[in-house]
Scaffold this motif. Sequence first.
Motif, PDB file in Angstrom:
ATOM      1  N   VAL A 285       0.848  -1.072  -0.039  1.00 44.44           N
ATOM      2  CA  VAL A 285       0.029  -0.164   0.013  1.00 44.44           C
ATOM      3  C   VAL A 285       0.794   1.270   0.000  1.00 44.44           C
ATOM      4  CG1 VAL A 285      -1.924  -1.131   1.117  1.00 44.44           C
ATOM      5  CG2 VAL A 285      -0.387   0.002   2.509  1.00 44.44           C
ATOM      6  N   VAL A 286       1.955   1.067   0.550  1.00 44.94           N
ATOM      7  CA  VAL A 286       2.925   2.505   0.737  1.00 44.94           C
ATOM      8  C   VAL A 286       3.508   2.656  -0.780  1.00 44.94           C
ATOM      9  CG1 VAL A 286       5.105   3.489   1.676  1.00 44.94           C
ATOM     10  CG2 VAL A 286       3.504   2.145   3.091  1.00 44.94           C
ATOM     11  N   THR A 287       4.088   1.413  -1.487  1.00 40.84           N
ATOM     12  CA  THR A 287       4.677   1.540  -2.427  1.00 40.84           C
ATOM     13  C   THR A 287       3.217   2.114  -3.692  1.00 40.84           C
ATOM     14  OG1 THR A 287       6.291   0.201  -2.253  1.00 40.84           O
ATOM     15  CG2 THR A 287       5.644   0.353  -4.449  1.00 40.84           C
ATOM     16  N   TYR A 288       2.359   1.299  -3.723  1.00 43.61           N
ATOM     17  CA  TYR A 288       1.320   1.280  -4.778  1.00 43.61           C
ATOM     18  C   TYR A 288       0.398   2.844  -4.548  1.00 43.61           C
ATOM     19  CZ  TYR A 288       2.764  -3.119  -6.508  1.00 43.61           C
ATOM     20  OH  TYR A 288       3.262  -4.486  -6.737  1.00 43.61           O
ATOM     21  N   GLY A 289       0.412   3.382  -3.507  1.00 40.41           N
ATOM     22  CA  GLY A 289      -0.199   4.493  -3.028  1.00 40.41           C
ATOM     23  C   GLY A 289       0.885   5.544  -2.976  1.00 40.41           C
ATOM     24  N   HIS A 290       1.425   5.979  -1.968  1.00 39.46           N
ATOM     25  CA  HIS A 290       2.302   7.039  -1.492  1.00 39.46           C
ATOM     26  C   HIS A 290       3.390   7.271  -2.504  1.00 39.46           C
ATOM     27  CE1 HIS A 290       4.486   9.965   0.852  1.00 39.46           C
ATOM     28  NE2 HIS A 290       5.473   9.074   0.875  1.00 39.46           N
ATOM     29  N   ILE A 291       4.372   6.205  -2.452  1.00 46.37           N
ATOM     30  CA  ILE A 291       5.485   6.322  -3.551  1.00 46.37           C
ATOM     31  C   ILE A 291       5.210   6.639  -4.880  1.00 46.37           C
ATOM     32  CG2 ILE A 291       7.492   5.129  -4.226  1.00 46.37           C
ATOM     33  CD1 ILE A 291       7.621   3.987  -1.501  1.00 46.37           C
ATOM     34  N   LEU A 292       4.020   5.918  -5.311  1.00 45.62           N
ATOM     35  CA  LEU A 292       3.951   6.129  -6.926  1.00 45.62           C
ATOM     36  C   LEU A 292       3.469   7.428  -7.104  1.00 45.62           C
ATOM     37  CD1 LEU A 292       4.819   2.938  -7.252  1.00 45.62           C
ATOM     38  CD2 LEU A 292       2.694   2.859  -9.041  1.00 45.62           C
ATOM     39  N   GLN A 293       2.406   7.888  -6.325  1.00 45.42           N
ATOM     40  CA  GLN A 293       2.000   9.305  -6.461  1.00 45.42           C
ATOM     41  C   GLN A 293       2.830  10.394  -6.642  1.00 45.42           C
ATOM     42  OE1 GLN A 293      -1.417   9.963  -3.728  1.00 45.42           O
ATOM     43  NE2 GLN A 293      -2.350   7.772  -4.175  1.00 45.42           N
ATOM     44  N   ARG A 294       4.132  10.133  -5.432  1.00 50.03           N
ATOM     45  CA  ARG A 294       5.350  11.027  -5.514  1.00 50.03           C
ATOM     46  C   ARG A 294       6.058  10.855  -6.577  1.00 50.03           C
ATOM     47  NH1 ARG A 294       9.074  11.276  -0.520  1.00 50.03           N
ATOM     48  NH2 ARG A 294       9.636  13.118  -1.618  1.00 50.03           N
ATOM     49  N   MET A 295       6.224   9.820  -7.357  1.00 47.14           N
ATOM     50  CA  MET A 295       6.918   9.590  -8.354  1.00 47.14           C
ATOM     51  C   MET A 295       6.031  10.236  -9.769  1.00 47.14           C
ATOM     52  SD  MET A 295       8.505   5.857  -8.331  1.00 47.14           S
ATOM     53  CE  MET A 295       9.690   5.924  -9.752  1.00 47.14           C
ATOM     54  N   GLN A 296       4.746  10.281  -9.655  1.00 50.40           N
ATOM     55  CA  GLN A 296       3.893  10.783 -10.654  1.00 50.40           C
ATOM     56  C   GLN A 296       3.934  12.439 -10.723  1.00 50.40           C
ATOM     57  OE1 GLN A 296       0.487   8.251  -9.956  1.00 50.40           O
ATOM     58  NE2 GLN A 296       0.933   6.767 -11.454  1.00 50.40           N
ATOM     59  N   LYS A 297       4.084  12.817  -9.366  1.00 49.84           N
ATOM     60  CA  LYS A 297       4.168  14.367  -9.211  1.00 49.84           C
ATOM     61  C   LYS A 297       5.647  14.667  -9.541  1.00 49.84           C
ATOM     62  CE  LYS A 297       0.617  14.596  -5.474  1.00 49.84           C
ATOM     63  NZ  LYS A 297       0.753  14.642  -3.885  1.00 49.84           N
ATOM     64  N   GLY A 298       6.535  14.035  -9.839  1.00 48.59           N
ATOM     65  CA  GLY A 298       7.959  14.329 -10.102  1.00 48.59           C
ATOM     66  C   GLY A 298       8.811  14.593  -8.998  1.00 48.59           C
ATOM     67  N   GLU A 299       8.285  14.351  -7.787  1.00 48.32           N
ATOM     68  CA  GLU A 299       8.925  14.398  -6.465  1.00 48.32           C
ATOM     69  C   GLU A 299      10.179  13.343  -6.458  1.00 48.32           C
ATOM     70  OE1 GLU A 299       5.153  16.234  -4.338  1.00 48.32           O
ATOM     71  OE2 GLU A 299       6.336  14.493  -3.489  1.00 48.32           O
ATOM     72  N   LEU A 300       9.906  12.142  -6.930  1.00 44.22           N
ATOM     73  CA  LEU A 300      10.795  11.056  -7.152  1.00 44.22           C
ATOM     74  C   LEU A 300      11.041  10.634  -8.605  1.00 44.22           C
ATOM     75  CD1 LEU A 300       9.511   9.195  -4.056  1.00 44.22           C
ATOM     76  CD2 LEU A 300      11.389  10.860  -3.787  1.00 44.22           C
ATOM     77  N   LYS A 301      12.357  10.397  -8.996  1.00 44.39           N
ATOM     78  CA  LYS A 301      12.554   9.781 -10.176  1.00 44.39           C
ATOM     79  C   LYS A 301      13.015   8.406 -10.248  1.00 44.39           C
ATOM     80  CE  LYS A 301      15.301  10.458 -14.675  1.00 44.39           C
ATOM     81  NZ  LYS A 301      15.933  11.618 -15.382  1.00 44.39           N
ATOM     82  N   ARG A 302      13.748   8.097  -9.231  1.00 42.98           N
ATOM     83  CA  ARG A 302      14.485   6.614  -9.215  1.00 42.98           C
ATOM     84  C   ARG A 302      14.345   6.158  -7.738  1.00 42.98           C
ATOM     85  NH1 ARG A 302      20.087   5.772 -11.382  1.00 42.98           N
ATOM     86  NH2 ARG A 302      19.044   5.591 -13.288  1.00 42.98           N
ATOM     87  N   VAL A 303      13.473   5.082  -7.590  1.00 42.00           N
ATOM     88  CA  VAL A 303      13.274   4.561  -6.257  1.00 42.00           C
ATOM     89  C   VAL A 303      13.464   3.142  -6.282  1.00 42.00           C
ATOM     90  CG1 VAL A 303      11.368   4.063  -4.409  1.00 42.00           C
ATOM     91  CG2 VAL A 303      11.275   6.129  -5.905  1.00 42.00           C
ATOM     92  N   MET A 304      14.322   2.478  -5.224  1.00 43.98           N
ATOM     93  CA  MET A 304      14.347   1.046  -4.890  1.00 43.98           C
ATOM     94  C   MET A 304      13.612   0.800  -3.648  1.00 43.98           C
ATOM     95  SD  MET A 304      17.517  -0.954  -3.552  1.00 43.98           S
ATOM     96  CE  MET A 304      18.922  -0.366  -4.383  1.00 43.98           C
ATOM     97  N   ILE A 305      12.645  -0.278  -3.998  1.00 44.95           N
ATOM     98  CA  ILE A 305      11.963  -0.973  -2.993  1.00 44.95           C
ATOM     99  C   ILE A 305      12.486  -2.303  -2.376  1.00 44.95           C
ATOM    100  CG2 ILE A 305       9.545  -1.406  -1.838  1.00 44.95           C
ATOM    101  CD1 ILE A 305       9.671   0.701  -4.915  1.00 44.95           C
TER     102      ILE A 305
END
Length: 336
Positions: A285-305
């Motif tokens: 839920v953290v990845t598919y919610g919070h983290i992906l939303q931040r990526m889509q907003k341009g706040e994060l470009k490359r993330v490792m989970i």
Amino acid sequence: MHVGRQTWLFKNKPVIISTGTVVGPDEGEGPLADTFDYVHEDLDMQEKSWEKAERKLLEQATQAAVQKSTIQENQINYFVGGDLMNQIISNTFAARKMGLPYIGVFGACSTSMESLAIASLLVDTGNAEYVMAGTCSHNCTAEKQFRYPTEYGSQKPPYAQFTVTGAGAAIVAATGDGPRVIAATIGKIMDFGLTDPFNMGAAMAPAAVDTIQAHLADLNRTPSDYDLIVTGDLASVGLPIARDLFKENGLSLEGTVFNDCGLMVFDLETQAVQAGGSGCGCSAVVTYGHILQRMQKGELKRVMIAATGALLSPLSYQQGESIPCIAHAVTLEMEG
């Protein structure tokens, strides 16, 4: 293609075109509440058992992922998923209702990234156009199976973790808009002899460190190449242990670049969740919610989970066995 010792590098960069996240009331009171698609007000979710409530979480998450996408459910080639229940019944019964070709996997709390890695491999190799990956957990089902039923009211030590009530699902496609799955590292079993089923953060920390270091080495990268590196379920006990192990190995992961989903999903100061979150639903839920939303907003470009899992069973710990652990890591990138 295979690179290094244990990493898949996806040449065609499969894309996560849609996700669905559904959580329970405690997660709905946490700091990430507004990043979930649906929050249940009650743990029973109008079902007759905790297990049926957990299955409902996953069914709703998969439905949300389809509804938010541009495809129909019958266009999905495979469903890959697992959970903490014996015989992964939450996913099996949810897959029965969906009627999709099904690949059941088990990696305990690491299942979120294990299923995403397999889904991405199927798409990257041309063996599927659309694959759904989904995982779930429920606080009351996990307590009932692994420790004591919540109705029993047993006290837990402060280092225990609080299983997330939630489900996350993602649709991985060959083309489309969204974060791309770049690589996945399949972890090795790590066992340092811990036997306490409450102390999962400490047990899982070595596995997280081993997989993250393998991921970086196989891809010839450093932590500075990532905007965010998160573990799945180490919480307040395991994350400091992981930091210490990294230092011993000559690798420094400090500050905001290194975090844990079990610490992000709850507010440890205001919520009675002991050391923090865990469970198959935690990193999902953290990845598919919070983290992906931040990526889509341009706040994060490359993330490792790097989702972590304690591969114990009620039978194994009752017989005094130690806790074998594993971690699977996936790198996501947002292009443009």
